[in-house]
Design a protein around this motif. Structure first.
Motif, PDB file in Angstrom:
ATOM      1  N   LYS A  89      -6.797   1.257   0.036  1.00  0.00           N
ATOM      2  CA  LYS A  89      -8.067   0.846   0.663  1.00  0.00           C
ATOM      3  C   LYS A  89      -8.565  -0.457   0.052  1.00  0.00           C
ATOM      4  O   LYS A  89      -9.033  -1.359   0.768  1.00  0.00           O
ATOM      5  CB  LYS A  89      -9.130   1.930   0.472  1.00  0.00           C
ATOM      6  N   ARG A 121      -6.602  -3.484   1.349  1.00  0.00           N
ATOM      7  CA  ARG A 121      -6.988  -3.900   2.708  1.00  0.00           C
ATOM      8  C   ARG A 121      -8.365  -4.565   2.709  1.00  0.00           C
ATOM      9  O   ARG A 121      -8.580  -5.546   3.416  1.00  0.00           O
ATOM     10  CB  ARG A 121      -6.951  -2.689   3.650  1.00  0.00           C
ATOM     11  N   ARG A 122      -9.289  -4.018   1.912  1.00  0.00           N
ATOM     12  CA  ARG A 122     -10.618  -4.638   1.830  1.00  0.00           C
ATOM     13  C   ARG A 122     -10.533  -6.061   1.298  1.00  0.00           C
ATOM     14  O   ARG A 122     -11.295  -6.943   1.721  1.00  0.00           O
ATOM     15  CB  ARG A 122     -11.520  -3.807   0.920  1.00  0.00           C
ATOM     16  N   SER A 135       0.830  -1.209   0.000  1.00  0.00           N
ATOM     17  CA  SER A 135       0.000   0.000   0.000  1.00  0.00           C
ATOM     18  C   SER A 135       0.863   1.256   0.000  1.00  0.00           C
ATOM     19  O   SER A 135       0.571   2.227  -0.717  1.00  0.00           O
ATOM     20  CB  SER A 135      -0.927  -0.001   1.219  1.00  0.00           C
ATOM     21  N   TYR A 164      -0.734   7.310   1.256  1.00  0.00           N
ATOM     22  CA  TYR A 164      -0.891   6.348   2.336  1.00  0.00           C
ATOM     23  C   TYR A 164       0.487   5.972   2.854  1.00  0.00           C
ATOM     24  O   TYR A 164       1.350   5.547   2.084  1.00  0.00           O
ATOM     25  CB  TYR A 164      -1.604   5.077   1.859  1.00  0.00           C
ATOM     26  N   ARG A 171      -4.772   6.955  -3.095  1.00  0.00           N
ATOM     27  CA  ARG A 171      -5.669   6.886  -1.946  1.00  0.00           C
ATOM     28  C   ARG A 171      -6.577   5.661  -2.011  1.00  0.00           C
ATOM     29  O   ARG A 171      -6.803   4.981  -1.002  1.00  0.00           O
ATOM     30  CB  ARG A 171      -6.527   8.158  -1.873  1.00  0.00           C
ATOM     31  N   LEU A 172      -7.093   5.357  -3.205  1.00  0.00           N
ATOM     32  CA  LEU A 172      -8.112   4.315  -3.325  1.00  0.00           C
ATOM     33  C   LEU A 172      -7.526   2.898  -3.348  1.00  0.00           C
ATOM     34  O   LEU A 172      -8.134   1.972  -2.804  1.00  0.00           O
ATOM     35  CB  LEU A 172      -8.947   4.545  -4.580  1.00  0.00           C
TER      36      LEU A 172
END
Length: 503
Positions: free
Chosen positions: A260, A263-264, A91, A424, A256-257
């Motif tokens: 995320k 992690r999802r 990330s 991040y 940014r996306l």
């Protein structure tokens, strides 16, 4: 009827992030030809369908249960924590370097061209082999659903049909791929939940206490060793999150996306896989029969008992959609990696691999590569099913090696002064998380390569490790014979401050 443009969208369909994304990529040395048509949830869906809880669990459930009994389910928790540390490292890297291709461009920026070439080579071979393994594994399910006998010929034909369909979806462009990934995710998660809940309500045979009962596995040699072997169901499950970064140039605001989405993929994908495995374990009526080999296919036994012949076919339809989504996502990842190689002029055939379709905005020749090589592997099973088993044995090991080469490169860069500067970052936790990811990865690789068939010929006993050595050795020979990587003019090794200063 009036229409209005949402404040988040500029006239012409462009978001405020488009200019920033293009400028960021330009600063990294590239001008993207991709369209940023993939939303945050579509990006997550791509990673989720690559991870594919249904495909992973259904494929390895019989082996894991027979090897380690019900406690094998705890490997999902342990492996999930380990791979989460790897996802955190990735990330940070993708947030700073949101370039198409994933592990190859990341290793290129963190370390250098030669190291990146080998990282990408190992990972690309692993992806191509994994695509072959997924479509080949789907063959018997397709044959069963269509009422064919699942012999070698029908398995090959069904596998090639699935591969062709995945290729067509990918060739239609990012927007179609994004929609297909969302459909695949929805069908898989709903199917997994519906099947799991139905099994727990109507076909539950055991209490939760069975999860601590090894049913005699490991007797004599200690349970740790059989658990390590059975834990391969978890080890083989938790990858796919990196695919979110492979398509970094197709996602708006990727710094940014994409972290995320990664992690999802771990959270939701891991939870779904654990739930599917739990429902199956609690629904197997005769666990000793699975362990003894009397019931070699407990998944089919459970589904037929719980749903009947017709209901089982409906479930198999969901399973097949999961196989298609998984193959499609793997192809997308492999093609973006091959395209990234071609764009940097790193390998023979770069002129073709970097070509772009002006209408579909995808690299068609890179996608064709991600179809032709897996198809050749599948067809090879006609000559020897044993040979394809040996080839496929490299798949997961190669992916983990590719992961760890990035983890090592990130750790080296940190120690040389790299401070992640993307949207991040882990801050002061970056170094300990990086070290934890490295330790986990080494343990997982050793576990995968560990010989566990002492009665087999030595080359079969060591087949996983040998396959890794063959791929790495072939890569080294290629680098010596055809050193295009040394002439690649794209930016590299600029994560480390001293290298940026010299440049």
């Amino acid at each position: 009827m009036s229409s209005s443009i949402p404040p988040s969208v500029k006239p012409g369909g462009h978001t405020p992030h488009d200019h920033d994304d293009a400028e960021h990529l330009k600063a990294l040395g590239y001008a993207s030809e991709f369209k940023r048509d993939m939303s945050a949830w579509a990006n997550f869906s791509l990673g989720f369908t690559y991870l594919s809880p249904v495909v992973g669990v259904y494929t390895l459930f019989a082996y894991a249960l027979a090897t380690g009994g019900p406690p094998m389910i705890w490997s999902f928790l342990l492996v999930g924590l380990g791979q989460f540390t790897v996802a955190l490292v990735f990330s940070e890297v993708v947030a700073q370097f949101p370039v198409a291709g994933g592990v190859y461009p990341w290793a290129r920026r963190l370390w250098g061209r030669r190291y990146a070439w080998m990282t990408g080579w190992v990972y690309l071979v692993a992806l191509l082999v994994t695509i072959a393994s997924v479509v080949y594994g789907a063959g018997p399910y397709i044959a069963s659903t269509l009422g064919f006998e699942a012999n070698v010929n029908t398995t090959i034909m069904c596998a090639l049909g699935l591969l062709a369909l995945a290729t067509v979806i990918n060739l239609l462009g990012t927007k179609v791929l994004a929609v297909a990934a969302m459909v695949g995710f929805t069908a898989e998660i709903v199917g997994a939940l519906a099947v799991g809940v139905w099994l727990l309500i109507t076909h539950r045979e055991h209490s939760l206490g069975v999860l601590f009962d090894s049913f005699g596995t490991g007797t004599g040699g200690g349970y740790l060793w059989v658990f390590a072997a059975a834990a391969l169901i978890g080890v083989y499950q938790y990858y796919g999150f990196e695919a979110c970064g492979d398509v970094a140039e197709e996602v708006p605001d990727p710094g940014r996306l994409i972290p995320k989405a990664m992690r999802r993929t771990i959270y939701i994908g891991g939870a779904a896989a654990t739930f599917v495995c739990l429902a199956l374990v609690l629904s197997v009526s005769d666990i000793p029969a699975v362990i003894s080999g009397e019931d070699p296919d407990p998944v089919s036994t459970v589904l037929n008992d719980a749903f009947g012949a017709t209901g089982a076919k409906v479930v198999l339809g969901i399973v097949l959609l999961s196989f298609l989504s998984c193959a499609m996502s793997l192809q997308a990842a492999a093609s973006r990696l091959a395209y990234s190689y071609g764009r940097d002029g790193m390998i023979i055939g770069s002129a073709l691999l970097r070509r772009f379709s002006p209408t579909r905005r995808v690299p068609p020749y890179a996608l064709i590569l991600a179809a032709v090589v897996p198809a050749a592997i599948v067809i090879g099973s006609k000559i020897s099913t044993d040979a394809i088993t040996k080839i496929i044995s490299f798949a997961a090991l190669g992916i983990y090696i590719g992961f760890q080469m990035v983890v090592v490169a990130a750790l080296r860069a940190r120690l040389k002064g790299w401070v992640p500067s993307g949207k991040y970052t882990l801050g002061r936790w970056g170094l300990p998380v990086n070290v934890a990811a490295l330790i986990y990865g080494i343990v997982a690789i050793v576990n995968m390569a560990w010989p566990r068939t002492p009665d087999a010929p030595w080359y079969d006993n060591w087949i996983v490790a040998l396959s890794g050595l063959v791929v790495i050795g072939a890569g080294l020979v290629y680098m010596i014979v055809h050193p295009l990587h040394d002439r690649s003019s794209g930016p590299y090794a600029d994560a480390v401050p001293e290298n940026r200063t010299k440049a």
